[in-house]
Design a protein around this motif. Structure first.
Motif: not given
Length: 603
Positions: A558-581
């Motif tokens: 229970r202490a490790e469970q996700i209580r809230r989440f947010a949905v990002l409004r754009r895709e996470l990609t290599e081009e966006s700078g958020h993923l490595t190749p």
């Protein structure tokens, strides 16, 4: 402190280097097909003799151009046969090859060229050449650029220039390198800062290749073994596997783009594949989506549950804790094999006997699913600094959830704080011109991986997280985000998940939507298409994501469970700078760029 080690099974003669692997292969069977090239839609075999001739002719070009042994040459290209030619020719010419990801920005290219001291650049096409020239505008001097494709190919020009170089001179230069000499500078992915140039020696590549061949004979020594490389050759894992295939005599093909992959798998029909976890996640989500859209969702779910149960029974037998699948389970699997599994195997070409998963962690349930349908997944572990593979599960003794046994010539130690330490034939001698990083990277002769793990009584390694990723909540609870993130990515709507909570009162998450999965989910529900912006606030999408979060939460306390989440409004990609190749998440960059969304989770 615990240790596990596997004894060395093969070695290279003193005074040899990586080029001797190709020469040995040529002596053994000059007509053996080592590669296949796709030209005009047809795969054409390249014999060992043809490959050696092409490599030797090209290697004379850099010698004629005045590139001296030990100097660095950079390569910026997609995965293709010419990449392999330049790599091997560079080694024959005594050069140190510096791979550059094809998607790198001019700023990133500039840093690698400057830090490595490259004296020449090989660029795949005019677009890559333009990026290289933009990067060189920031350097104190210009470098020669050789284009690798097209009618004005720089490779053809080098071939012509090299005609004046005698065979004796090529042999003199080729044989200068030793196993201790650098063969490549591979720059780290930069998930935690500016990329560092990791020295990979001739011995790292060559001895790892020979010992992996002996360790995995059921994959690499099978008659007719062939593999299709579609991961970036700029990544050390893909490059190490290519050298392994060269040493084992496994025929290699290349796919230059993911868009061509399905077609190439069908025509090339590989017997084993190197795959990153995201590919397995996409294959599963797409198959599930198509089944539900066609009204076969219940059949697919039952087939998936059967595959997982069958694999778990086999895994228990491998561990000595169970008898294996029973009669009823085997019969049920046989039914679903005809109805479902055969089509899924066909997506990999129909003849794949094993897949090797690396680069990041794979959810154990997905491993069980693919193992159960007849596409066994052998998970391994390694880093750039270990020339990629340091541990792998052997065929016939696979333990799902672990990353296997140390490769021959490798020792794995678990430190008192749980960090995984590695020493062995694949470990880099250090980072290029970076004494500070080298001092921090080694302890008692072992490389400090930064990973957390454990060893079982038989020496199998399990990775439990990363020291830098471990979250400590305000209540003092240690939370490993990996298992939660892996479970969330199984859902067809979720492309990326980032669990947060460092110093916070509870655990939360940022969720990135998968555009393809979203489109399929909406179509199955009979709804019109939505873009990511609209979907992020759609009540039905949010409710479905909550169900995914609830499922992930059942895996932890229970202490490790996700209580809230947010949905990002754009895709996470290599081009966006958020993923490595290699599609690894840059966690710190995501948290930094989406700081307002994180703060809102705790508002």
């Amino acid at each position: 402190m615990r240790e596990a080690a596997t004894e060395l099974l093969a070695g290279m003669p003193a005074g040899s280097n990586i080029t001797d692997i190709l020469l040995a292969r040529h002596r053994q069977d000059p007509q053996h097909a080592l590669y296949a090239r796709k030209q005009n839609g047809v795969w054409t075999d390249v014999s060992t003799a043809e490959l050696l001739g092409q490599v030797s002719a090209l290697a004379k070009g850099p010698i004629a151009a005045g590139i001296r042994p030990g100097e660095r040459i950079a390569v910026m290209s997609r995965t293709r046969y010419e990449w392999t030619l330049v790599d091997l020719a560079g080694w024959f010419a005594g050069a140190v090859v510096v791979p550059v990801y094809e998607t790198s920005s001019a700023h990133q290219v500039q840093w690698i060229l400057e830090d490595s001291g490259a004296v020449a650049v090989f660029a795949e096409d005019p677009a890559k050449e333009a990026v290289v020239r933009q990067a060189m505008a920031r350097l104190p001097h210009r470098l020669p650029v050789y284009r690798m494709s097209g009618p004005d190919s720089g490779l053809a020009a080098l071939d012509r220039a090299g005609a004046a170089v005698a065979d004796e001179e090529l042999e003199r230069v080729r044989s200068l390198g030793t196993l201790a000499d650098p063969a490549s500078l591979v720059y780290t992915s930069g998930t935690t800062g500016r990329p560092k140039g990791c020295i990979i020696t001739h011995g790292n590549f060559a001895e790892l290749a020979l010992n992996t061949t002996e360790f995995l004979p059921g994959i690499l020594k099978e008659p007719g073994a062939r593999s299709l490389m579609f991961l970036p050759l700029a990544h050390v894992l893909a490059r190490a596997v290519q050298v392994i295939c060269l040493a084992a005599g496994v025929k290699m093909g290349h796919t230059a783009s993911m868009g061509e992959l399905i077609e190439d798998l069908g025509s090339y029909r590989p017997t084993f594949l190197l795959v990153v976890p995201r590919v397995f996640e996409k294959v599963y989500a797409t198959a599930q989506q198509k089944a539900r859209a066609g009204g076969r969702g219940r059949i697919f779910d039952a087939a998936a549950a059967t595959a997982v149960a069958y694999s778990r029974a086999c895994d228990a037998r491998n561990r000595g804790t169970g008898p294996g699948p029973g009669v009823v389970l085997r019969a049920r699997r046989a039914v679903f094999d005809r109805l479902v599994y055969g089509r899924l195997r066909a997506a990999f070409g129909g003849e794949v006997r094993y897949t090797v998963s690396g680069a990041s962690a794979l959810n154990p349930r997905l491993s069980h699913f693919f193992n159960g349908i007849g596409v066994p997944v052998l998970e391994g572990y390694g880093l750039t600094e270990s020339t990629a593979p340091a541990a792998v599960n052997p065929p016939g003794a696979n333990r799902i959830g672990t990353v296997g046994l140390p490769l021959p010539g490798t020792t794995i130690r678990i430190a008192a704080d749980g960090e995984v330490l590695i020493k062995g034939i694949g470990i880099t001698p250090g980072y290029y011109r970076n004494d500070e990083a080298n001092r921090a990277a080694f302890t008692d002769g072992f490389f400090r991986t930064g990973g957390l793990g454990s060893l079982d009584d038989d020496g199998y390694l399990t990775i439990t997280g990363r020291k830098k990723d471990l979250l400590v909540t305000a209540g003092g609870k240690n939370v490993a985000p990996g298992p939660l993130e892996e479970a969330l990515r199984e859902h067809q709507l979720v492309a990326q998940a980032v669990v947060v909570g460092e110093g916070r009162p509870y655990v939360a998450a940022l969720l990135g939507l998968d555009p393809d999965g979203l489109a399929g989910w909406l179509a199955a529900a009979g709804r019109a298409a939505l873009d990511l912006e609209a979907a992020a606030g759609d009540p039905a999408v949010l409710a479905e994501l909550q169900r995914a979060v609830d499922g992930a939460n059942r895996l932890v306390s229970r202490a490790e469970q996700i209580r809230r989440f947010a949905v990002l409004r754009r895709e996470l990609t290599e081009e966006s700078g958020h993923l490595t190749p290699s599609l690894k998440l840059k966690r710190s960059q995501v948290v930094e760029d989406f700081a307002p969304e994180v703060e809102a989770l705790y508002g």
